[in-house]
Design a protein around this motif. Structure first.
Motif, mmCIF file in Angstrom:
data_model
loop_
_atom_site.group_PDB
_atom_site.id
_atom_site.type_symbol
_atom_site.label_atom_id
_atom_site.label_comp_id
_atom_site.label_asym_id
_atom_site.label_seq_id
_atom_site.Cartn_x
_atom_site.Cartn_y
_atom_site.Cartn_z
ATOM 1 N N TYR A 78 -27.568 28.062 -31.780
ATOM 2 C CA TYR A 78 -28.681 27.105 -31.833
ATOM 3 C C TYR A 78 -28.506 26.023 -30.775
ATOM 4 O O TYR A 78 -29.459 25.639 -30.088
ATOM 5 N N VAL A 79 -27.265 25.506 -30.626
ATOM 6 C CA VAL A 79 -27.009 24.459 -29.626
ATOM 7 C C VAL A 79 -27.272 24.993 -28.227
ATOM 8 O O VAL A 79 -27.878 24.317 -27.379
ATOM 9 N N SER A 80 -26.829 26.232 -27.949
ATOM 10 C CA SER A 80 -27.053 26.827 -26.631
ATOM 11 C C SER A 80 -28.541 27.009 -26.357
ATOM 12 O O SER A 80 -29.023 26.718 -25.255
ATOM 13 N N ALA A 81 -29.297 27.489 -27.351
ATOM 14 C CA ALA A 81 -30.741 27.680 -27.166
ATOM 15 C C ALA A 81 -31.455 26.349 -27.012
ATOM 16 O O ALA A 81 -32.401 26.223 -26.226
ATOM 17 N N TRP A 82 -31.009 25.332 -27.748
ATOM 18 C CA TRP A 82 -31.669 24.022 -27.674
ATOM 19 C C TRP A 82 -31.502 23.403 -26.286
ATOM 20 O O TRP A 82 -32.436 22.794 -25.754
ATOM 21 N N LYS A 83 -30.311 23.564 -25.703
ATOM 22 C CA LYS A 83 -30.070 22.981 -24.385
ATOM 23 C C LYS A 83 -30.923 23.635 -23.313
ATOM 24 O O LYS A 83 -31.202 23.027 -22.277
ATOM 25 N N LYS A 84 -31.342 24.918 -23.545
ATOM 26 C CA LYS A 84 -32.190 25.601 -22.576
ATOM 27 C C LYS A 84 -33.671 25.395 -22.854
ATOM 28 O O LYS A 84 -34.517 25.788 -22.042
ATOM 29 N N ALA A 120 -31.877 22.681 -39.512
ATOM 30 C CA ALA A 120 -32.253 22.754 -38.099
ATOM 31 C C ALA A 120 -32.788 21.424 -37.595
ATOM 32 O O ALA A 120 -32.484 20.998 -36.476
ATOM 33 N N ASP A 121 -33.620 20.745 -38.413
ATOM 34 C CA ASP A 121 -34.185 19.463 -37.984
ATOM 35 C C ASP A 121 -33.084 18.419 -37.790
ATOM 36 O O ASP A 121 -33.114 17.644 -36.817
ATOM 37 N N LEU A 122 -32.116 18.391 -38.713
ATOM 38 C CA LEU A 122 -31.015 17.433 -38.579
ATOM 39 C C LEU A 122 -30.186 17.728 -37.325
ATOM 40 O O LEU A 122 -29.793 16.813 -36.598
ATOM 41 N N LEU A 123 -29.941 19.029 -37.061
ATOM 42 C CA LEU A 123 -29.166 19.403 -35.888
ATOM 43 C C LEU A 123 -29.910 19.027 -34.608
ATOM 44 O O LEU A 123 -29.296 18.528 -33.640
ATOM 45 N N SER A 124 -31.218 19.230 -34.575
ATOM 46 C CA SER A 124 -32.012 18.836 -33.402
ATOM 47 C C SER A 124 -31.971 17.330 -33.193
ATOM 48 O O SER A 124 -31.884 16.851 -32.051
ATOM 49 N N LYS A 125 -31.997 16.578 -34.286
ATOM 50 C CA LYS A 125 -31.930 15.114 -34.181
ATOM 51 C C LYS A 125 -30.592 14.664 -33.587
ATOM 52 O O LYS A 125 -30.543 13.783 -32.716
ATOM 53 N N LEU A 126 -29.508 15.295 -34.032
ATOM 54 C CA LEU A 126 -28.185 14.945 -33.496
ATOM 55 C C LEU A 126 -28.079 15.289 -32.016
ATOM 56 O O LEU A 126 -27.487 14.541 -31.229
ATOM 57 N N LEU A 127 -28.657 16.429 -31.619
ATOM 58 C CA LEU A 127 -28.605 16.822 -30.213
ATOM 59 C C LEU A 127 -29.424 15.886 -29.337
ATOM 60 O O LEU A 127 -29.043 15.584 -28.197
ATOM 61 N N LYS A 128 -30.557 15.423 -29.836
ATOM 62 C CA LYS A 128 -31.368 14.466 -29.074
ATOM 63 C C LYS A 128 -30.627 13.139 -28.912
ATOM 64 O O LYS A 128 -30.692 12.500 -27.852
ATOM 65 N N GLU A 129 -29.921 12.716 -29.945
ATOM 66 C CA GLU A 129 -29.132 11.484 -29.830
ATOM 67 C C GLU A 129 -28.055 11.625 -28.759
ATOM 68 O O GLU A 129 -27.811 10.710 -27.971
ATOM 69 N N GLY A 156 -23.354 27.871 -43.835
ATOM 70 C CA GLY A 156 -23.358 28.973 -42.880
ATOM 71 C C GLY A 156 -22.133 28.965 -41.982
ATOM 72 O O GLY A 156 -21.191 28.193 -42.162
ATOM 73 N N GLY A 157 -22.156 29.864 -40.977
ATOM 74 C CA GLY A 157 -21.021 30.001 -40.082
ATOM 75 C C GLY A 157 -21.171 29.184 -38.804
ATOM 76 O O GLY A 157 -22.244 28.632 -38.503
ATOM 77 N N TYR A 158 -20.076 29.153 -38.041
ATOM 78 C CA TYR A 158 -20.072 28.364 -36.800
ATOM 79 C C TYR A 158 -20.918 29.019 -35.714
ATOM 80 O O TYR A 158 -21.563 28.343 -34.911
ATOM 81 N N ASP A 159 -20.978 30.374 -35.676
ATOM 82 C CA ASP A 159 -21.715 31.060 -34.623
ATOM 83 C C ASP A 159 -23.190 30.697 -34.627
ATOM 84 O O ASP A 159 -23.822 30.600 -33.563
ATOM 85 N N ALA A 160 -23.763 30.514 -35.810
ATOM 86 C CA ALA A 160 -25.178 30.127 -35.885
ATOM 87 C C ALA A 160 -25.398 28.759 -35.234
ATOM 88 O O ALA A 160 -26.399 28.537 -34.545
ATOM 89 N N ILE A 161 -24.470 27.844 -35.467
ATOM 90 C CA ILE A 161 -24.574 26.512 -34.854
ATOM 91 C C ILE A 161 -24.427 26.631 -33.340
ATOM 92 O O ILE A 161 -25.174 26.011 -32.571
ATOM 93 N N ARG A 162 -23.455 27.405 -32.892
ATOM 94 C CA ARG A 162 -23.230 27.547 -31.452
ATOM 95 C C ARG A 162 -24.448 28.149 -30.752
ATOM 96 O O ARG A 162 -24.847 27.665 -29.685
#
Length: 506
Positions: free
Chosen positions: A105-111, A62-71, A97-103
């Motif tokens: 998380y990305v949607s929630a992070w943007k909000k 999750a931390d790595l994914l948040s870092k990529l989204l901030k970039e 894991g699966g793609y749905d979990a990533i999708r």
């Protein structure tokens, strides 16, 4: 979790019908604690939200994914990675894991609050005649039955929203220069400023802030029409949001279906009429009680008067003339006059034609061909070479499908049976520049009528029907000796010479 309808019935049974908690619980088959909570809390809706979202597979990533989204949030939208790209990148890092979990998380992070804040804009207001905006759009049409993507140059007056559109098949510098002349002609004047994107054809270099280095020819255009060019901040389309909105309107209203036209001229006539109809019927965005044309009628008096002549919108390059009298331009080859062989000429490219110039003298004019890898000949450019090599007339590529007048074609057919037929026909062609093509065709028709077809006869007819050009008079100079005694024509002097008389000089 209870729905809204059940909560309404419980509240009505208690507060309106006066039922107790026990009776309500029996009637609706609900726990007494639930009924008690509904009555005491005063809530009319019930929602369940997880306080903690378990992510057994994503947790360590999750931390790595948040870092990529901030970039990505600091980059333009077109350069940001999609959820699929991020999913594949995390897989390379060991994510199972699966793609749905990533999708999700990305949607929630943007909000969430961690995401980049939404951009806010300030409405812009322009005075009459202050500015116009320019942009390109790309539309799919059929020209002559062939699917083509045309480039539509779009202009919009910022105060009245008056639109103008003209279509091309390219968007090079000479096309940009050419588009301004009809736009200002339709507007009946010029605004004091022109707002553009950072087009490579217009802006040579982007400096700090609003400073730009504009193309030299584009500066000539701005100087000719007396407007100040202004380039937007990179990735700040809102600075010319009016023309951006016009692009969407034109696409949704004019090109909602694929249009069919015989050629580009027909397309532009239709496009100008559609812009005119839209301005006459559409309401002004800010003055709802008035149309665009009504507001434009007021703005027209504030526009700068256009120049008496349009800008000569060409882009000039240099090219070397090949030994075959050809010049390369835009992946095509065009012929030039034989006098330019082996020399460097200036190629002036317009939106619809090409002009080649050598020492301020035009050595070739052609209609511009917008295809690729074509050779465009003008047979008259090769007549001077034919005088030296008449045998090339039969198989010379420039002379295939030569559109000559009918009498000339017939004379050529008659002369093909002669041993020197090519040389005779070349002699006839060589006098076209002296007498004109129509005069030579008339002489050929006369020779055919008299059934005496030869170059000598045709040249004699031309000589009888047209006065030979007189040589230019010789201007006297101080270096030439002057006659003190003018000669007199007197045949008696020759009789004196025959009888042995004195020699006379005057």
């Amino acid at each position: 979790m209870l729905n809204v309808e059940t909560i309404r019935k419980v509240r009505k049974a208690h507060f309106v019908d006066g039922k107790g908690i026990r009776q309500i619980a029996r009637d609706f088959n609900i726990a007494r604690n639930t009924v008690r909570e509904i009555i005491r809390s005063g809530k009319t809706d019930q929602k369940y939200q997880r306080s903690i979202q378990p992510r057994p597979k994503l947790g360590t990533f999750a931390d790595l994914l948040s870092k990529l989204l901030k970039e990505d949030s600091a980059k333009p939208v077109r350069h940001r990675r999609s959820a699929q790209i991020l999913f594949e990148q995390l897989q390379r890092e060991g994510y199972e894991g699966g793609y749905d979990a990533i999708r999700r998380y990305v949607s929630a992070w943007k909000k969430s609050e961690d995401a980049a804040p939404s951009k806010a804009f300030i409405p812009l207001e322009f005075d009459p005649g202050e500015a116009f905006q320019f942009d390109w759009s790309y539309e799919q049409v059929e020209l002559g039955g062939v699917p083509v993507e045309v480039k539509v140059a779009q202009f919009r007056l910022c105060h009245s929203r008056k639109p103008y559109c003209v279509a091309y098949t390219r968007e090079s510098l000479e096309i940009v220069l050419d588009a301004h002349a009809p736009a200002f002609e339709v507007f009946g004047g010029v605004c004091r400023r022109g707002i553009y994107d950072n087009l490579k054809t217009v802006v040579t270099k982007v400096l700090m802030g609003k400073d730009r280095v504009f193309n030299r020819r584009f500066q000539n255009l701005a100087s000719h029409y007396l407007f100040e060019p202004v380039a937007c901040t990179p990735a700040a389309d809102w600075e010319k949001g009016q023309v951006e909105n016009q692009v969407s309107v034109v696409r949704s209203r004019f090109f909602v279906k694929r249009r069919r036209f015989a050629n580009l001229e027909d397309l532009n006539e239709w496009l100008e009429a559609e812009c005119r109809n839209h301005a006459a019927t559409a309401s002004h965005p800010e003055r709802k009680d008035r149309t665009i044309d009504e507001v434009f009628a007021e703005e027209k008096g504030h526009l700068l008067s256009p120049p008496t002549s349009p800008f000569d919108g060409y882009q000039e390059t240099v090219a070397r003339v090949w030994t075959q009298l050809l010049v390369s331009f835009d992946r095509n080859r065009y012929s030039v006059n034989a006098m330019a062989v082996g020399k460097t000429v200036a190629v002036r490219s317009y939106a619809d034609r090409l002009i080649r110039v050598l020492n301020n003298r035009v050595v070739g004019v052609h209609r511009r061909h917008l295809g690729r890898d074509k050779v465009i000949y003008d047979p008259w450019h090769y007549v001077a070479v034919l005088e030296q090599k008449p045998g090339a007339l039969r198989n010379g590529a420039p002379f295939k499908r030569w559109d000559l007048p009918v009498p000339l074609h017939e004379v050529r057919g008659r002369l093909e049976g002669h041993a020197d037929g090519d040389r005779q026909f070349v002699a006839i062609l060589s006098v076209v520049r002296r007498y004109s093509l129509d005069a030579v065709a008339e002489a050929c028709a006369q020779a055919l009528l008299d059934k005496t077809v030869s170059s000598d006869v045709i040249l004699a007819i031309l000589s009888r029907q047209h006065d030979e050009p007189q040589p230019e008079p010789v201007h006297e100079t101080v270096k030439l000796p002057r006659l003190t005694l003018q000669p007199i024509v007197d045949c008696h002097r020759y009789d004196l010479l025959l009888s042995g008389g004195p020699h006379g000089t005057a």
